[in-house]
Design a protein around this motif. Sequence first.
Motif, PDB file in Angstrom:
ATOM      1  N   ILE A 110       1.455  16.000  23.698  1.00  0.00           N
ATOM      2  CA  ILE A 110       2.730  15.392  23.309  1.00  0.00           C
ATOM      3  C   ILE A 110       2.843  15.419  21.782  1.00  0.00           C
ATOM      4  O   ILE A 110       1.943  14.957  21.072  1.00  0.00           O
ATOM      5  CB  ILE A 110       2.833  13.947  23.824  1.00  0.00           C
ATOM      6  N   ALA A 111       3.921  15.972  21.275  1.00  0.00           N
ATOM      7  CA  ALA A 111       4.136  16.033  19.825  1.00  0.00           C
ATOM      8  C   ALA A 111       4.393  14.630  19.285  1.00  0.00           C
ATOM      9  O   ALA A 111       5.048  13.808  19.932  1.00  0.00           O
ATOM     10  CB  ALA A 111       5.321  16.939  19.506  1.00  0.00           C
ATOM     11  N   VAL A 112       3.891  14.350  18.092  1.00  0.00           N
ATOM     12  CA  VAL A 112       4.059  13.036  17.468  1.00  0.00           C
ATOM     13  C   VAL A 112       4.542  13.215  16.030  1.00  0.00           C
ATOM     14  O   VAL A 112       3.904  13.917  15.238  1.00  0.00           O
ATOM     15  CB  VAL A 112       2.752  12.232  17.478  1.00  0.00           C
ATOM     16  N   LEU A 113       5.655  12.579  15.728  1.00  0.00           N
ATOM     17  CA  LEU A 113       6.180  12.547  14.364  1.00  0.00           C
ATOM     18  C   LEU A 113       6.139  11.125  13.847  1.00  0.00           C
ATOM     19  O   LEU A 113       6.387  10.178  14.596  1.00  0.00           O
ATOM     20  CB  LEU A 113       7.640  13.010  14.320  1.00  0.00           C
ATOM     21  N   THR A 114       5.852  10.971  12.568  1.00  0.00           N
ATOM     22  CA  THR A 114       6.093   9.695  11.914  1.00  0.00           C
ATOM     23  C   THR A 114       7.380   9.845  11.104  1.00  0.00           C
ATOM     24  O   THR A 114       7.627  10.891  10.494  1.00  0.00           O
ATOM     25  CB  THR A 114       4.923   9.299  10.993  1.00  0.00           C
ATOM     26  N   VAL A 115       8.207   8.821  11.118  1.00  0.00           N
ATOM     27  CA  VAL A 115       9.444   8.812  10.339  1.00  0.00           C
ATOM     28  C   VAL A 115       9.483   7.529   9.515  1.00  0.00           C
ATOM     29  O   VAL A 115       8.935   6.506   9.915  1.00  0.00           O
ATOM     30  CB  VAL A 115      10.699   8.914  11.237  1.00  0.00           C
ATOM     31  N   VAL A 116      10.122   7.604   8.364  1.00  0.00           N
ATOM     32  CA  VAL A 116      10.306   6.470   7.449  1.00  0.00           C
ATOM     33  C   VAL A 116       8.980   6.073   6.801  1.00  0.00           C
ATOM     34  O   VAL A 116       8.871   5.960   5.586  1.00  0.00           O
ATOM     35  CB  VAL A 116      10.954   5.257   8.150  1.00  0.00           C
ATOM     36  N   SER A 117       7.946   5.806   7.624  1.00  0.00           N
ATOM     37  CA  SER A 117       6.647   5.365   7.132  1.00  0.00           C
ATOM     38  C   SER A 117       5.573   6.253   7.743  1.00  0.00           C
ATOM     39  O   SER A 117       5.491   6.371   8.970  1.00  0.00           O
ATOM     40  CB  SER A 117       6.414   3.896   7.515  1.00  0.00           C
ATOM     41  N   ASP A 118       4.737   6.868   6.921  1.00  0.00           N
ATOM     42  CA  ASP A 118       3.790   7.873   7.401  1.00  0.00           C
ATOM     43  C   ASP A 118       2.434   7.261   7.764  1.00  0.00           C
ATOM     44  O   ASP A 118       2.121   6.124   7.393  1.00  0.00           O
ATOM     45  CB  ASP A 118       3.596   8.943   6.321  1.00  0.00           C
ATOM     46  N   VAL A 119       1.654   8.021   8.522  1.00  0.00           N
ATOM     47  CA  VAL A 119       0.249   7.691   8.810  1.00  0.00           C
ATOM     48  C   VAL A 119      -0.556   8.965   8.508  1.00  0.00           C
ATOM     49  O   VAL A 119      -0.962   9.690   9.418  1.00  0.00           O
ATOM     50  CB  VAL A 119       0.053   7.253  10.278  1.00  0.00           C
ATOM     51  N   PRO A 120      -0.785   9.266   7.231  1.00  0.00           N
ATOM     52  CA  PRO A 120      -1.370  10.559   6.871  1.00  0.00           C
ATOM     53  C   PRO A 120      -2.778  10.782   7.404  1.00  0.00           C
ATOM     54  O   PRO A 120      -3.215  11.918   7.551  1.00  0.00           O
ATOM     55  CB  PRO A 120      -1.348  10.535   5.340  1.00  0.00           C
ATOM     56  N   GLY A 121      -3.515   9.719   7.715  1.00  0.00           N
ATOM     57  CA  GLY A 121      -4.862   9.897   8.223  1.00  0.00           C
ATOM     58  C   GLY A 121      -4.942  10.106   9.719  1.00  0.00           C
ATOM     59  O   GLY A 121      -6.037  10.222  10.275  1.00  0.00           O
ATOM     60  N   SER A 122      -3.799  10.193  10.379  1.00  0.00           N
ATOM     61  CA  SER A 122      -3.771  10.328  11.836  1.00  0.00           C
ATOM     62  C   SER A 122      -3.614  11.785  12.238  1.00  0.00           C
ATOM     63  O   SER A 122      -3.494  12.677  11.396  1.00  0.00           O
ATOM     64  CB  SER A 122      -2.608   9.519  12.414  1.00  0.00           C
ATOM     65  N   ASP A 123      -3.551  12.010  13.549  1.00  0.00           N
ATOM     66  CA  ASP A 123      -3.394  13.358  14.095  1.00  0.00           C
ATOM     67  C   ASP A 123      -1.922  13.687  14.347  1.00  0.00           C
ATOM     68  O   ASP A 123      -1.624  14.585  15.127  1.00  0.00           O
ATOM     69  CB  ASP A 123      -4.198  13.474  15.399  1.00  0.00           C
ATOM     70  N   GLY A 173       8.316  -6.341   3.019  1.00  0.00           N
ATOM     71  CA  GLY A 173       8.244  -6.936   4.341  1.00  0.00           C
ATOM     72  C   GLY A 173       6.828  -7.391   4.626  1.00  0.00           C
ATOM     73  O   GLY A 173       6.558  -8.549   4.924  1.00  0.00           O
ATOM     74  N   ALA A 174       5.893  -6.450   4.486  1.00  0.00           N
ATOM     75  CA  ALA A 174       4.466  -6.731   4.633  1.00  0.00           C
ATOM     76  C   ALA A 174       3.692  -5.566   4.050  1.00  0.00           C
ATOM     77  O   ALA A 174       4.116  -4.416   4.173  1.00  0.00           O
ATOM     78  CB  ALA A 174       4.096  -6.930   6.109  1.00  0.00           C
ATOM     79  N   LEU A 175       2.579  -5.852   3.420  1.00  0.00           N
ATOM     80  CA  LEU A 175       1.774  -4.774   2.848  1.00  0.00           C
ATOM     81  C   LEU A 175       1.099  -3.948   3.925  1.00  0.00           C
ATOM     82  O   LEU A 175       0.588  -2.853   3.652  1.00  0.00           O
ATOM     83  CB  LEU A 175       0.730  -5.349   1.889  1.00  0.00           C
ATOM     84  N   SER A 176       1.084  -4.435   5.174  1.00  0.00           N
ATOM     85  CA  SER A 176       0.550  -3.636   6.279  1.00  0.00           C
ATOM     86  C   SER A 176       1.484  -2.487   6.644  1.00  0.00           C
ATOM     87  O   SER A 176       1.079  -1.562   7.345  1.00  0.00           O
ATOM     88  CB  SER A 176       0.318  -4.519   7.511  1.00  0.00           C
ATOM     89  N   ALA A 177       2.735  -2.549   6.173  1.00  0.00           N
ATOM     90  CA  ALA A 177       3.682  -1.454   6.380  1.00  0.00           C
ATOM     91  C   ALA A 177       3.438  -0.407   5.297  1.00  0.00           C
ATOM     92  O   ALA A 177       3.585  -0.694   4.104  1.00  0.00           O
ATOM     93  CB  ALA A 177       5.115  -1.958   6.325  1.00  0.00           C
ATOM     94  N   ARG A 178       3.074   0.801   5.711  1.00  0.00           N
ATOM     95  CA  ARG A 178       2.672   1.825   4.747  1.00  0.00           C
ATOM     96  C   ARG A 178       3.782   2.135   3.750  1.00  0.00           C
ATOM     97  O   ARG A 178       3.530   2.321   2.552  1.00  0.00           O
ATOM     98  CB  ARG A 178       2.273   3.100   5.501  1.00  0.00           C
ATOM     99  N   ASP A 179       5.034   2.198   4.211  1.00  0.00           N
ATOM    100  CA  ASP A 179       6.113   2.537   3.285  1.00  0.00           C
ATOM    101  C   ASP A 179       6.295   1.456   2.216  1.00  0.00           C
ATOM    102  O   ASP A 179       6.510   1.768   1.044  1.00  0.00           O
ATOM    103  CB  ASP A 179       7.424   2.804   4.037  1.00  0.00           C
ATOM    104  N   HIS A 180       6.170   0.193   2.607  1.00  0.00           N
ATOM    105  CA  HIS A 180       6.323  -0.891   1.626  1.00  0.00           C
ATOM    106  C   HIS A 180       5.162  -0.886   0.637  1.00  0.00           C
ATOM    107  O   HIS A 180       5.357  -1.064  -0.571  1.00  0.00           O
ATOM    108  CB  HIS A 180       6.385  -2.239   2.350  1.00  0.00           C
ATOM    109  N   ALA A 181       3.950  -0.692   1.150  1.00  0.00           N
ATOM    110  CA  ALA A 181       2.780  -0.658   0.272  1.00  0.00           C
ATOM    111  C   ALA A 181       2.858   0.519  -0.707  1.00  0.00           C
ATOM    112  O   ALA A 181       2.512   0.385  -1.891  1.00  0.00           O
ATOM    113  CB  ALA A 181       1.506  -0.566   1.110  1.00  0.00           C
ATOM    114  N   ASP A 182       3.325   1.667  -0.223  1.00  0.00           N
ATOM    115  CA  ASP A 182       3.448   2.842  -1.094  1.00  0.00           C
ATOM    116  C   ASP A 182       4.489   2.614  -2.188  1.00  0.00           C
ATOM    117  O   ASP A 182       4.294   3.029  -3.342  1.00  0.00           O
ATOM    118  CB  ASP A 182       3.814   4.071  -0.268  1.00  0.00           C
TER     119      ASP A 182
END
Length: 361
Positions: free
Chosen positions: A160-173, A209-218
């Motif tokens: 199954i193809a997986v895209l991240t949008v808005v907030s990325d997870v660069p260390g994932s598959d 919102g929260a630093l656990s959100a990658r986009d906000h932390a970035d």
Amino acid sequence: QAHLDAGGGHRLIKRMPTLADVALRAGVSYATADRVVNARGSVAPKSMTPVLEAVAELGYQRNVAAANLAQRRTYQFCFIIPEGTNTFFERFRAILTDARGRLRPDRVALRVQRVAAFDPAALSACLLALTDSRIDGVALIGSDDPRVVAAIAALRQRGIAVLTVVSDVPGSDRNHYVGIDNVVAGQTAARLLLLSHCGRPGRVLPVVGALSARDHADRLAGLRSTLDQTPMIVADQIEGRDRHAVVADKVSQALDSDPGITAIYSAGAGNAGLIRVLATRAGQPRPVIIVHELTRHTRVALGQGMIDIVIDQRPEEEVARALDVLRQLADRKPIGDQPQIVPAIYVRENLPPVATAGRQR
């Protein structure tokens, strides 16, 4: 193949190789070649290898449209977005709802699922539930949480193809990220704040919102990296969980306790709460205000001069790009060069017209 030309002579016209040519070159049946090329069912390596070699030697290109028509295939895509009072994600959902109707004639079925915001356990559970479904691709708002990373890997293992949008997870598959560069967005906000202060010292209050959100932390990291070694000081951030009431309460307390604040950078949502606080202080000197996302609240506030700049990540473009990439991945086509989306920067004077339903809201 030889054909008569206008003068009665013969000329050679090279035709595109067919699947029958592939089967003949590989020495397998047409059905076996079809299963290999269209990934239908398991094929023994001793049969798969010669088919793949024949494809490369002949330059065979799979006719995706014909294959989909023959299989009566409908693309199955799912977008997972946070629920709550975040008006940006309401806008995002409206764009997806509008796209759903337009995509039906193209045999694209689009699902939208909501999960609790800033809840990686809920997000990972939602992703894992999709591993056993007949789905071609998933797009999600990313989280760095190990449970989410593991769930992404489980989806990919099922093909199954997986895209991240808005907030990325660069260390994932994940296959690909569609969105803006959030570090650069924070750096852009910092540069605008430096311009607004004309080299004078200042104190910036970040709201996330929260630093656990990658986009906000970035975004916060980008802000700090640009303001480091300048006269501008970054105060401790407020985490508002993208909730209007929480943001309003915490911003009001910060402004009361720290009169040295000269700017506010809202890197998340909950901006209706920020605007509510500013409205109660009308007529008083206010900080320079930079927020993210052009929503109904920020549009009105920008038009009224209550805030100064909106950095908008153009969700219409994000949805269109994500759907295009999902189809390419489902068809096993190369994605090609996909530059990150460049956000729009709005001030009072260049506000775009209010769009129709399903667009800017």
